[in-house]
Design an enzyme around this catalytic site. Structure first.
Site, short mmCIF file in Angstrom:
data_model
loop_
_atom_site.label_atom_id
_atom_site.label_comp_id
_atom_site.label_asym_id
_atom_site.label_seq_id
_atom_site.Cartn_x
_atom_site.Cartn_y
_atom_site.Cartn_z
N ASP A 47 -0.04 -27.20 19.56
CA ASP A 47 -1.20 -27.29 18.67
C ASP A 47 -2.44 -27.66 19.49
OD1 ASP A 47 0.33 -26.74 16.44
OD2 ASP A 47 0.67 -28.85 15.95
N ARG A 181 5.33 -32.44 13.71
CA ARG A 181 4.60 -32.85 12.51
C ARG A 181 5.52 -32.95 11.30
NH1 ARG A 181 0.67 -28.68 11.26
NH2 ARG A 181 1.74 -27.33 12.75
#
Length: 309
Positions: A47, A181
């Site tokens: 990310d 996440r």
């Protein structure tokens, strides 16, 4: 006829210690520019706000990317307890809060449910395709999607630090396709307090370690110079998780032409996926059967290499 891609025919791996901010694609493009490389790719997206190992494959090494993608990877990440966001990280909007702050023992006890073979639902803001479109694009339009759970192997998950009551730092080793996440989101839910990832770092990926990675500042400083070339690792580095067999001269020639070739093998069983070398150079990856390697990927011989003659 397609336009011929410009650049050098250069092969190997360059390990980058990615900073927070740029996308993985942007890092690959910088490396390609700095090395004037014709072809480049990476083994596992990070990310934009994540840091750590981004292994960039160049030239023939791009054929070994799947074997790094399948390898184990290690992450350290800090969870912010008491807050859930729509992106499951600190960039998103707050969607739930809690005053509960579990203690260390409660966190350690909850971790066992996230070790081994687990099922994980990817975040709404992820690159998973839903009906042919990336989930994050639909999430940006406010759509709530029903994303199917996916299998994930988690080798280990440890609580390694507790900076304060609001934060917990963990280390995870996992297989292909894991979303850190989602681990933080689901662990927060299991603890009854909500959570999201505040920061994330990939500390190693297969044979590549963050401590060996170059910074983008170093890439800029060494761009277009032999000094940067010297940091390239051989494409064979991407095959270290596979067993190696040795091709005969005739076998190497047959393999380079895409045909089964004779190889010499130790501790390799019928049906194993392995890679064949000749004079230390990778020739092909394939399936070992009765003294021959049946190739699925073939590597072009480096310029000046006469091993296939």
């Amino acid at each position: 006829m397609g336009r011929k891609r410009k650049g050098r025919d250069i092969s190997g791996w360059l390990v980058i210690d990615k900073p927070a901010g740029p996308t993985s694609t942007a890092v690959v493009n910088k490396v390609r520019w700095a090395l004037d490389a014709k072809k480049a790719g990476h083994a596992g997206t990070l990310d934009p706000e994540a840091t750590g190992v981004l292994a960039v494959a160049l030239g023939e090494a791009t054929k070994t990317v799947p074997y790094i993608t399948d390898a184990l990877k290690a992450y350290t990440f800090t969870m912010r307890l008491g807050i859930a966001t729509n992106t499951d990280d600190a960039e998103g909007e707050v969607i739930a809060t809690s005053d509960l702050r579990p203690g260390d023992d409660a966190i350690k006890s909850a971790l066992s449910a996230f070790i081994g073979d687990i099922e994980q639902v990817p975040p709404q803001f992820s690159a998973v395709k839903i009906d042919g479109e990336r989930a994050y694009k639909r999430a940006r339009d406010g759509e709530a999607m029903d994303i199917a759970a996916r299998p994930l192997w988690v080798e280990s998950l440890l609580l390694i630090d507790r900076p304060d009551a609001d934060h917990a730092t963990l280390e995870m080793v996992c297989g292909k396709g894991g979303y850190v996440r989602a681990i933080a989101r689901d662990l927060g839910a299991a603890l009854g307090c909500h959570a999201h990832v505040r920061d994330l770092r990939r500390i190693w990926s297969g044979p590549f370690d963050a401590e060996d990675g170059l910074t983008l500042e170093q890439i800029d400083a060494m761009a277009k110079t032999p000094e940067l070339d010297a940091h390239l690792l051989p494409l064979e580095t991407g095959l270290t998780d596979l067993p190696e067999v040795t091709a005969s001269a005739e076998g190497a020639q047959r393999l380079r032409n895409g045909n089964p070739g004779m190889v010499f093998a130790n501790d390799v069983d019928y049906g194993d996926t392995c890679w064949a070398s000749r004079d230390g150079r990778a020739v092909a990856v394939g399936i070992f059967r009765s003294g021959e390697l049946h190739p699925s990927r073939v590597f072009n011989a480096p310029p000046g290499d006469d091993s296939s003659d």
